[in-house]
Design a protein around this motif. Structure first.
Motif, short mmCIF file in Angstrom:
data_model
loop_
_atom_site.label_atom_id
_atom_site.label_comp_id
_atom_site.label_asym_id
_atom_site.label_seq_id
_atom_site.Cartn_x
_atom_site.Cartn_y
_atom_site.Cartn_z
N THR A 146 0.92 -1.23 0.00
CA THR A 146 0.08 -0.14 -0.12
C THR A 146 0.92 1.29 -0.06
N ALA A 147 1.94 1.06 0.20
CA ALA A 147 3.08 2.26 0.23
C ALA A 147 4.31 1.71 -0.48
N ASP A 161 0.29 -17.11 -2.72
CA ASP A 161 -0.73 -16.75 -1.66
C ASP A 161 -0.93 -15.27 -1.65
N VAL A 162 -0.90 -14.39 -2.54
CA VAL A 162 -0.88 -12.91 -2.35
C VAL A 162 -1.92 -12.20 -2.61
N PRO A 170 -5.97 -4.19 -5.81
CA PRO A 170 -5.77 -2.87 -6.50
C PRO A 170 -4.45 -2.52 -6.29
N HIS A 171 -3.67 -2.57 -5.29
CA HIS A 171 -2.28 -2.16 -4.82
C HIS A 171 -1.46 -3.32 -5.88
N PHE A 176 2.01 -4.79 -10.55
CA PHE A 176 2.27 -5.46 -11.70
C PHE A 176 2.30 -4.54 -12.92
N GLU A 177 1.59 -3.52 -12.98
CA GLU A 177 1.60 -2.62 -14.15
C GLU A 177 2.72 -1.58 -14.10
#
Length: 234
Positions: A146-147, A161-162, A170-171, A176-177
């Motif tokens: 998230t940061a 397992d993430v 979304p994070h 990934f992108e």
């Protein structure tokens, strides 16, 4: 290693333990064999059943951070990486939520430059010990999805397992992108959770290529695990 008692009988060596603020935990060893090689990692237990998983993640009745357990998804992903040595030789690899570090250790031993990340300091400590025990060099970094601050590009992104948290997906997608190199790939191992399928279906609808291979992990009650390979839109 053994020690001897007063009558020269052999006694087992003191088991290796992981020292934590919640107490000391005996470490077990798991050995993965593949590609004519063998890897060994220490862990505090294997989470195999859905009941174990619920207790670890949702109820949090175990005293130990669940990142230092060896999860079925990590075992499946480790086997997948081991079966593809040519795909990892000379590549840059980012492992998310590394835990005990098994998949990244296998990739490093195949010639990849590996960065393992986890937000739990204890998990990174154990991953570092496991990397050293297997004779590989891995860069270990404490990181929170998230940061996220890493701007580097990687040929492979690994995650075992993430996908369990709705709010975290979304994070993960931003990582990934933002961190996947051109023509790079992502390997995600997951125990077939409905929420994970929904996330992967969303990626596929947005042009990502998604394929998978199924593994059964465990001896008495095998746990199905899918290893999903993702490629971004062309």
């Amino acid at each position: 290693m053994t020690t001897t008692g007063p009558n020269n009988e052999k006694l087992p060596a003191r088991p290796e333990v992981l020292e934590t603020t919640a107490g000391d935990f005996r470490l077990q060893e798991y050995r993965l064999r593949g590609a004519d090689r063998e890897w060994a990692v220490r862990h505090v237990g294997v989470v195999l059943t859905e009941e174990d998983e619920t207790r670890a993640i949702v109820r949090k009745t175990n005293r130990l951070p669940y990142g230092v357990s060896l999860w079925p998804s990590a075992i499946a992903l480790g086997h997948e990486v081991a079966a593809r040595p040519d795909d990892f030789r000379g590549r840059r690899v980012l492992e998310l939520g590394a835990g005990t570090g098994l998949p990244g250790i296998v990739a490093a031993s195949l010639g990849a430059a590996v960065v393992q990340t986890d937000r739990d300091e204890l998990a990174l400590h154990l991953a570092r010990r496991n990397a050293e025990a297997n004779g590989v060099q891995v860069d270990h970094r404490e990181a929170d999805w998230t940061a996220w601050e890493d701007a580097a590009r990687y040929d492979w992104i690994l995650g075992a397992d993430v996908l369990y948290g709705d709010s975290l997906r979304p994070h993960l997608r931003r990582i990934f992108e933002g961190n996947l190199a051109p023509r790079g790939g992502i390997l995600l191992a997951d125990p077939m959770r409905p929420g994970s399928f929904a996330f992967l279906e969303t990626l596929e609808a947005d042009g990502w290529s998604v394929s998978y291979r199924k593994y059964d992990v465990g001896e008495t009650v095998p746990r199905p695990v899918g290893v999903f390979e993702l490629s971004p839109p062309v």
